[in-house]
Design a protein around this motif. Structure first.
Motif, short mmCIF file in Angstrom:
data_model
loop_
_atom_site.label_atom_id
_atom_site.label_comp_id
_atom_site.label_asym_id
_atom_site.label_seq_id
_atom_site.Cartn_x
_atom_site.Cartn_y
_atom_site.Cartn_z
N HIS A 1 -58.09 -12.74 39.37
CA HIS A 1 -57.01 -12.57 40.22
C HIS A 1 -56.62 -13.77 40.80
CE1 HIS A 1 -56.60 -8.19 39.76
NE2 HIS A 1 -57.90 -8.03 40.08
N ALA A 2 -57.53 -14.61 41.21
CA ALA A 2 -57.10 -15.96 41.77
C ALA A 2 -56.23 -16.88 40.92
CB ALA A 2 -58.40 -16.40 42.42
N LEU A 3 -56.86 -16.96 39.62
CA LEU A 3 -56.05 -17.65 38.73
C LEU A 3 -54.90 -16.86 38.49
CD1 LEU A 3 -58.03 -18.59 35.35
CD2 LEU A 3 -55.42 -17.96 35.37
N LEU A 4 -54.66 -15.87 38.24
CA LEU A 4 -53.28 -15.26 38.07
C LEU A 4 -52.24 -15.52 39.17
CD1 LEU A 4 -54.51 -12.00 36.35
CD2 LEU A 4 -52.90 -13.77 35.12
N ARG A 5 -52.95 -15.65 40.44
CA ARG A 5 -52.06 -15.80 41.68
C ARG A 5 -51.53 -17.30 41.56
NH1 ARG A 5 -55.56 -12.32 44.38
NH2 ARG A 5 -56.83 -13.79 44.98
N ALA A 6 -52.59 -18.12 41.36
CA ALA A 6 -52.42 -19.60 41.73
C ALA A 6 -51.40 -20.00 40.50
CB ALA A 6 -53.51 -20.27 41.53
N HIS A 7 -51.84 -19.73 39.56
CA HIS A 7 -50.89 -20.32 38.17
C HIS A 7 -49.68 -19.44 37.64
CE1 HIS A 7 -54.01 -23.41 38.03
NE2 HIS A 7 -54.76 -22.48 38.11
#
Length: 966
Positions: free
Chosen positions: A23-29
């Motif tokens: 989830h963090a990866l999808l939000r950040a990138h």
């Protein structure tokens, strides 16, 4: 990349990426959020993201994967999309990148986001229809055809799935297989496959290929007709440059999981591929060794991967079906598959000339040899004698020597019943009845290999000759020159050729494998010196085209591609290749097919006399008396006609003549015939889609008293349905119109044998008779003992009609129908003129009608319908209790119905599923067709000689298909 790096990579577990990290990866990138669902993969990590407005696949792989390889995959996706192929698009990151190189908790990962293609893979579908198999092959061809023009530096990679490395990879992975028996089997198969590939490898064309077009990586959608439609190709992780044919080999290997143990079921994929993107002969010869190597790599890779990643459920789930792929691939000789593949691709198979051979049986030179017909239409086969063990050999022995069976003939004696698999019926050799002591000589130089007492093989440089029935055979291993003595016969000899040195062929082949086996086992005609070849069967497609060109097409045939049926026996129909189909729909052949009493009665009467009923002969009186014996008291007049249509048409005329009126009540969803009058009273939209819009004004349909899916349901609904009868009668009364009568099946035939609600006919008949009308019971489908519990359907309602019509089973296939009524009704028609039916009541028909009644009594067929019918109904009810799609079991005896519904509350008919079920039953050797206005009911009405064993086979097959999923 070196091979050692490849082997190291093949041992890596899948990356670890927690849900929070994802989830963090999808939000950040990507500036995306939503719900995540894990998707299976062997060495990568795949997560489906549902953002609410779109769906994507987050793909993460180890950082050791070269960036250029992933860039090649993205480039290929764009290239294929530009050519109209259904592949996913790449979603760019917020910074415009297609590919991210990230470090997640010390893991070097490469991450990308792809469009998610809606649909489902077919991996877990137990049975794939032929059209789906063909479509997968065609899809593979279209992708290969497109990729032939694609190039990228990232295609030059070393990949464990590249078949060029299979031999080395298998050697490396074999130690992971602890089972010693399996270890030896995989090693042997891989060694043989590599030996076949070695001389071909340098000639195989190379191009970019997907290398994973499988049931896992193609997603499908089922349309309203329940047909599977391709939605897209996914997972380009194995994209590289390698042998072009490797792509098809991967597809074929995956299809073996759905082949149900028969690898030849994948051939439609090869035919479809070849039609779009033709392969060279060298590629076709390499295809099956590539499939074998692929199967070996699959099982070994999964076994090793599970050892190092025991928590990977995707691998654990796949191991069983990968071993199924391997076992299916090994279940037939590789030489047979190569011949079948060449034939499926429309290419010539290997052949051998025998022109320089010496005759095997020199003493037969110039002698006439009797050809013995053992085929499906053989005149020697009668009254089921072919079912007796040793029938062929006894028949051959009864002929004067020399006599020969026929090579390539489909023998009736080899059929079997109540089994789903094809019988092996095609003779790959010949059997001879010879004068005892006839000598044999070696047709060519070779080595004699003894395989048993009096049997063995002469192995020559180009072919093997298998013999059985020798005396004084050479010693095992003896080398023979051409013309040297091979021994003598004991009077009976089997002869079989085989072009493959290491293969001991069966003597009989199944029809689906016969063409391939016959390519390997050609006729021994040249060695025997006389013609021993069976005549080729008529092309069923050409025959069907002739039918369509001359026989009016409104006269439909069962199935789009119907089997060619020319023989029947008891409750079975037999096609020209000797397969016996369980007949579950032929209520005309009430005694069963080919009954010897019918043969004898018709032959005898034809030899004496056949004319029309205006002449005076005993049979017409005798048959009429027999019919009155089974009719209720008070019935004393019989009319004889040719069919149920004629019987119902005559019943209408009788009602008109007796009542003086023209108006008739008929029941909705019923069928009564095809003549102008009977079509007028037929309201089944399954038989006539315009039935409800084309009724003449003298026909007044009333609501169908269908207690399962009608307007009113349940056994206590008679009063509700009778209100419609009362309303129609009241309307006629108000208009001053004289009622002629009511026609109704006492058991609802077209609805699968549904019983009318108790009391319905009693009250309906009473109201009709109050108005001077007559009551007609159409017993054409349901009467004459078929219901088991009752001889006549109207007995269930506790009523007696005024007119009974019947046909179908009363002649066991002879055109025969009857109307039974009372004298005063019959004489009402006489006042209008005489009645005559040219063939109705002919001597032949009457004798057959009498014989049918005799056989039904003597063979206990009415009792059989009752007892076996009860068992049948109970077994169908058990399906209803277990499978939601099976909505209800109707009927009794041998008139039953299984109604399929998608929802038991709404009773939405499962029309498409029912048709698929019927087609699938045909694959398993059972004839069945749907009925009802929605064509969602199995109309089960077999010959009344049907056994419990046949019932079990039928119900077990239906259950098997329901379990496969429709």
């Amino acid at each position: 990349m070196s091979l050692s790096t490849l082997i190291q990579r093949s041992s890596l577990p899948a990356p670890l990426l927690g849900e929070a990290q994802a989830h963090a990866l999808l939000r950040a990138h990507y500036d995306l959020a939503g719900t995540l669902q894990a998707l299976g993969s062997q060495q990568d990590l795949n997560l489906r993201l549902d953002s609410g407005t779109a769906r994507y696949v987050l793909k993460a792989c180890h950082g050791s994967y070269a960036q250029v390889e992933l860039e090649a995959q993205h480039a290929a996706l764009g290239y294929l999309r530009s050519q109209g192929l259904p592949v996913p698009a790449v979603r760019l990151a917020s910074d415009g990148a297609e590919l991210l190189a990230l470090d997640v908790d010390g893991q070097a990962l490469r991450v990308r986001l792809l469009e998610y293609i809606d649909g489902e893979p077919l991996t877990r579908l137990k049975h794939l229809p032929v059209q789906v198999i063909a479509e997968l092959g065609a899809l593979c061809a279209r992708v290969d055809q497109a990729l032939a023009g694609f190039d990228h530096p990232g295609l030059e990679r070393t990949l464990q799935w590249d078949p060029r490395h299979a031999e080395a990879l298998i050697k490396h992975l074999l130690p992971a297989l602890a089972d010693t028996q399996r270890h030896a089997q995989v090693e042997q198969v891989a060694r043989a496959a590599s030996a076949c590939l070695q001389p071909l490898a340098a000639q195989l064309p190379i191009q970019a290929v997907h290398l994973d077009i499988t049931d896992d990586n193609v997603v499908w959608h089922r349309d309203e007709q329940r047909h599977w439609q391709v939605q897209g190709v996914i997972d380009f992780g194995d994209l590289l440059r390698t042998w072009r044919v490797a792509d098809l080999s991967v597809t074929c290997a995956a299809l073996l999981h759905h082949a149900e143990g028969d690898p030849l079921r994948i051939l439609p994929a090869i035919t479809a591929y070849q039609a779009i993107n033709p392969l060279q002969d060298v590629e076709l010869r390499a295809l099956w060794p590539l499939v074998l190597n692929r199967a070996a790599v699959l099982v070994l890779s999964s076994e090793q991967q599970l050892a190092i990643d025991p928590g990977n459920q995707y691998i654990r789930d796949n191991i069983a079906h990968e071993w199924e792929i391997f076992d299916t691939a090994c279940s037939v000789p590789a030489a047979l598959m190569q011949a079948a593949i060449l034939q499926a691709a429309g290419r010539a198979t290997d052949s051998v000339e025998f022109g320089e051979c010496a005759p095997l049986l020199p003493e037969l030179a110039g002698q006439a040899v009797t050809q013995v017909d053992l085929g499906v239409l053989s005149p020697h086969c009668e009254a089921g004698n072919w079912t007796q063990p040793g029938f062929d050999q006894r028949l051959l022995a009864a002929q004067p020597a020399p006599a020969s069976s026929l090579h390539g003939q489909y023998r009736l004696s080899q059929t079997h019943i109540d089994r789903p698999e094809e019988p092996a019926t095609c003779a790959l050799g010949v059997e001879l009845n010879l004068p005892p002591g006839a000598t044999l000589q070696a047709p060519a130089a070779g080595t004699w290999l003894q395989t048993g007492e009096g049997r063995g093989c002469l192995r020559t440089a180009r072919w093997n000759l298998w013999l059985n029935g020798l005396e004084d055979a050479p010693g095992d291993g003896q080398v023979l020159d051409q013309g040297q003595a091979l021994g003598a016969t004991c009077g009976f000899l089997s002869v079989q050729l085989c072009l493959h040195a290491d293969l001991q062929p069966p003597f009989f082949a199944t029809p689906s494998r016969s063409a391939a086996w016959l390519a390997l086992c050609p006729s021994p005609r040249a060695l025997l010196g006389f013609d021993c070849d069976a005549a080729p069967l008529a092309d069923p497609q050409a025959l069907l085209a002739r039918r369509d060109a001359s026989f009016a097409r409104s006269q439909k045939h069962y199935y789009a591609q119907p089997p060619h049926i020319e023989r029947g026996w008891r409750n079975y129909l037999i096609d020209m290749q000797g397969r016996s189909y369980l007949d579950m729909l032929n209520n005309v052949a009430v005694l069963g097919h080919g009954h010897p009493r019918m043969v004898a009665e018709s032959a005898r009467q034809w030899s004496l006399l056949n004319t029309n009923s205006r002449f005076h002969y005993a049979a017409i009186a005798e048959f009429s008396e027999r019919l009155l014996e089974v009719a209720p008291p008070g019935f004393d007049r019989v009319f004889l006609v040719n069919s149920g249509t004629e019987a119902n048409d005559l019943a209408i005329r009788l009602a008109w003549a007796y009542s003086g009126g023209r108006d008739l009540l008929s029941v909705l969803e019923a069928y009564h015939g095809w003549s102008v009058a009977t079509d007028a009273i037929s309201t089944s939209i399954a038989d006539n889609p315009q039935a409800l819009e084309t009724r003449p004004d003298w026909v007044h349909p009333v609501q169908a008293p269908n207690t399962f899916r009608g307007r009113f349901r349940g056994a206590d609904s008679a009063a509700d349905y009778l209100r419609d009868v009362e309303a129609k009668l009241a309307d006629l009364d108000a208009r001053g119109r004289q009622l002629a009568g009511l026609i109704c099946e006492p058991v609802y035939g077209n609805a699968g044998g549904i019983s009318l609600p108790p009391g319905y006919l009693r009250e309906a008949y009473a109201q009709v008779r109050q108005r001077g009308g007559v009551c007609i019971a159409d017993e054409v489908q349901v009467g004459y003992g078929r219901l088991g519990e009752y001889f006549w359907g109207f007995e269930e309602q506790g009523v007696v009609p005024d007119i009974i019509t019947m046909a179908k089973g009363m002649g066991n296939g002879q055109p025969l129908g009857a109307v039974i009524t009372r004298r005063e009704i019959a004489e009402a028609l006489e006042a209008e003129g005489y009645f005559f039916s040219s063939a109705g009541g002919s001597p032949v028909s009457c004798r057959i009608g009498i014989a049918v009644l005799d056989v039904m009594r003597d063979e206990g067929l009415w009792d059989n319908a009752r007892e076996v019918g009860r068992y049948f109904k109970a077994r169908l009810q058990a399906l209803v209790d277990k499978y939601p799609l099976a909505g209800a079991a109707h009927g009794s005896g041998f008139y039953l119905g299984l109604e399929l519904v998608r929802d038991r509350q709404t009773l939405e008919p499962a029309t498409e599923e029912t048709m698929i079920l019927c087609d699938r039953l045909r694959d398993l050797g059972i004839f069945m067709q749907p009925t009802g206005d929605y064509l969602n009911i199995l109309k089960i009405k077999p010959p009344m000689c049907t056994t419990r064993a046949s019932v079990d086979y039928f119900v077990d097959s239906v259950e098997r298909i329901l379990g496969e999923g429709l």
